[in-house]
Design an enzyme around this catalytic site. Structure first.
Site, short mmCIF file in Angstrom:
data_model
loop_
_atom_site.label_atom_id
_atom_site.label_comp_id
_atom_site.label_asym_id
_atom_site.label_seq_id
_atom_site.Cartn_x
_atom_site.Cartn_y
_atom_site.Cartn_z
N GLU A 65 0.43 -13.62 -3.84
CA GLU A 65 1.47 -12.70 -3.33
C GLU A 65 2.51 -12.60 -4.66
O GLU A 65 3.37 -11.52 -4.61
CB GLU A 65 2.26 -13.60 -2.52
CG GLU A 65 1.41 -13.68 -1.04
CD GLU A 65 1.43 -12.46 -0.24
OE1 GLU A 65 1.94 -11.33 -0.79
OE2 GLU A 65 0.51 -12.41 0.59
N ARG A 68 3.54 -8.90 -5.73
CA ARG A 68 4.99 -8.54 -5.43
C ARG A 68 5.88 -8.55 -6.68
O ARG A 68 6.87 -7.76 -7.03
CB ARG A 68 5.57 -9.24 -4.28
CG ARG A 68 4.83 -8.94 -3.09
CD ARG A 68 5.61 -9.72 -1.71
NE ARG A 68 4.70 -10.01 -0.66
CZ ARG A 68 4.79 -9.98 0.52
NH1 ARG A 68 6.00 -9.91 0.92
NH2 ARG A 68 3.90 -10.39 1.50
N ASP A 92 -10.03 -7.14 1.39
CA ASP A 92 -9.38 -5.83 1.12
C ASP A 92 -9.19 -5.33 -0.28
O ASP A 92 -9.85 -4.36 -0.66
CB ASP A 92 -8.24 -5.58 2.20
CG ASP A 92 -7.01 -6.51 2.11
OD1 ASP A 92 -6.99 -7.48 1.21
OD2 ASP A 92 -6.19 -6.39 2.97
N GLU A 106 -0.53 0.28 5.70
CA GLU A 106 -1.58 0.84 5.34
C GLU A 106 -1.97 1.95 5.94
O GLU A 106 -2.62 2.88 5.44
CB GLU A 106 -2.93 -0.07 5.74
CG GLU A 106 -2.76 -1.58 4.89
CD GLU A 106 -1.69 -2.55 5.38
OE1 GLU A 106 -1.05 -2.60 6.53
OE2 GLU A 106 -1.27 -3.62 4.40
C1 DMJ Z 1 0.89 -6.17 1.28
O1 DMJ Z 1 1.65 -7.28 0.84
C2 DMJ Z 1 -0.23 -5.70 0.57
O2 DMJ Z 1 -0.22 -4.54 0.79
C3 DMJ Z 1 -1.26 -6.60 0.45
O3 DMJ Z 1 -2.37 -5.90 -0.16
C4 DMJ Z 1 -1.64 -6.63 2.05
N1 DMJ Z 1 -0.68 -6.93 3.09
C5 DMJ Z 1 0.47 -6.57 2.57
C6 DMJ Z 1 1.29 -5.38 3.62
O4 DMJ Z 1 0.38 -5.37 4.87
#
Ligand code: DMJ
Length: 479
Positions: free
Chosen positions: A106, A110, A239, A373
């Site tokens: 995270e 971010r 993912d 998404e």
């Molecule tokens: C985001 O922090 C990023 O896109 C991550 O890859 C997956 N989850 C969240 C948004 O849903």
């Protein structure tokens, strides 16, 4: 109708529709930003109902997640005053010398991603400096027998560990597999090869392992180097690993052949073992548990429509059209998951069993937390096909967000998208500003705003420039 402000009303009245929608996105960003500033300035996120700060333990006590996540969106939307105040906050207050256990993933996507994009867009040195400083703090996470990093790291002591719930003490595929783009840029900008070496080693470990049916399980033990539970997902826990294989190749100016091969081989296995069509004709990506399929698709999985389309151009064996089509089918399914709710916002997960299609059946899967998404996939599909339905679908999402998520104090997630009696979760996620609003803005902008030939988006929608082989030399020559 778009959110009213005197200027948007004027532009919309005179029916410059795209421009009107772009301005609506700016108005939404302003509402989210102003309320964060008013009630939660300097804290990680905003609670828009209770009008106070929200702290997630994902960032330990590193502060300012919303500010760093929003920097590039403010810049792209030309919100100059807001960008300036955000930059000043970073200069004066963003501090990594804290005793904090953080999520490496995270913080990387971010904070490191946000700072890198802010640097590349604005050229302001402070962002480069902070990104490299933070990258260095993350390096002890790789001190494991295999070099597969820990999920959690205390950035003061350098001690790492994994999530207690993860199968057999494993690290998570979507976490350690989503460092590549940022770490390549950290080496590029710092001249320190260590960052790139760490992520290239992750690839090496993965390439040595046998993969069940060519699939990558979500769990890998960093000590033994063995897979944990054989659970495969293109949504949560898996993912962005797949996303970063493709984007590593694109970001290398299409020279990273290893990334390319790993991506297309993985997509081949996903198509064979996970992608299915419902009796109603909807294509979906199921989850794989030790060879058995769970016919469920997460909201997170919906990013894959955009990924398939983005990767179509390089697809082997003349499969370009097929990959675009796959992207379009996933986009349609995900749109259906929105359209089949009463709020026209999609649930966290939807199922294709027990007589339903693209509908959440479990109460704990009916929430929507301002996730990006589906809109992300609309944006890629629009850019790559120019089919107007994607803008239409994006506009439907804007209307629903305005109707159900916008509150006086910002934007909030929803607890049940099938129930018109709103119940808000009282969190304005930082990714709403970095991703959801940015992808909406790009969906209605011209293609030459951050063109795909020159930029790739990290998984938090932070744009990073494509690196060409001679980029390093060019910079050397300019010094
Ligand atoms: C985001 O922090 C990023 O896109 C991550 O890859 C997956 N989850 C969240 C948004 O849903």
């Amino acid at each position: 109708p778009p959110p009213a402000s005197p200027i948007t009303v004027f532009v919309c009245l005179f029916s410059f529709l795209d421009l009107c929608i772009i301005m609506s996105c700016q108005v939404m960003m302003k509402h989210a930003w102003d309320n964060y500033k008013r009630y939660a300035w300097g804290l990680n996120e905003l609670k828009p109902i209770s009008k106070q700060g929200h702290s997630s333990n994902l960032f330990g006590n590193i502060q300012g997640a919303t500010i760093v996540d929003a920097l590039d969106t403010l810049y792209i939307m030309e919100m100059k005053e807001e960008f300036k105040e955000a930059k000043e906050w970073v200069e004066k207050n963003l501090d990594f010398n804290v005793n904090a256990e953080i999520s490496v993933f995270e913080v990387n996507i971010r904070f490191v991603g946000g700072l890198l994009s802010a640097y590349y867009l604005s050229g302001e040195e402070i962002f480069r400096k902070k990104a490299v400083e933070l990258g260095e703090k993350l390096l002890p996470a790789f001190n494991t027998p295999t070099g597969i990093p820990w999920a959690l790291l205390n950035i003061k002591s350098g001690i790492g560990r994994n999530w207690p719930w993860a199968s057999g003490g494993s690290s998570i595929l979507a976490e350690f597999g989503t460092l590549h783009l940022e770490f390549i840029h950290l080496s590029h900008l710092s001249g320190n090869p260590l960052f790139a070496e760490k992520v290239m080693n992750i690839r090496k470990v993965l390439n040595r392992l046998d993969k069940p049916e060519g699939l990558y399980p979500n769990y890998l033990n960093p000590s033994s180097g063995q897979w944990g539970q054989h659970h495969v997902s293109i949504g949560g826990l898996g993912d962005s690993f797949y996303e970063y294989l493709l984007k590593a190749w694109l970001m290398s100016g299409k020279t990273d052949e290893e990334g390319r091969k790993m991506y297309y081989d993985a997509v081949q296995a996903i198509e064979t073992h996970l992608i299915r069509k419902s009796s109603g004709g909807l294509t979906y990506i199921a989850e794989w548990k030790g060879g058995l399929l769970e016919h469920k698709m997460g909201h997170l999985t919906c990013f894959a429509g955009g990924m398939f389309a983005l990767g179509a151009d390089g697809a082997p064996n003349d499969k370009t059209g097929h990959h675009i089509e796959l992207g379009a089918e996933i986009a349609r399914t995900c749109h259906e998951s929105y359209d089949r709710t009463s709020m026209k916002l999609g649930p966290e997960a939807f199922r294709f069993d027990g007589g339903v299609e693209a509908i959440a059946t479990r109460q704990n899967e009916k929430y929507y937390i301002l996730r990006p998404e589906v809109i992300e996939t609309y944006m890629y599909m629009w850019r790559l096909t120019h089919d107007p339905k994607y803008r239409q679908w994006g506009w439907e999402a804007v209307e629903a967000l305005e109707k159900y998520c916008r509150v006086d104090g910002g934007y909030s997630g929803i607890r049940d998208v099938y129930n018109n009696h709103q119940s808000h979760d009282d969190v304005q996620q930082s990714f709403f500003l970095s991703e959801t609003l940015k992808y909406l803005y790009l969906l209605f902008s011209e293609d030459d705003l951050l063109p795909f030939e020159h930029w790739v988006f990290n998984t938090e929608a932070h744009p990073l420039p494509v690196l060409h082989k001679d980029d390093g030399n060019k910079e050397e020559n300019q010094k």
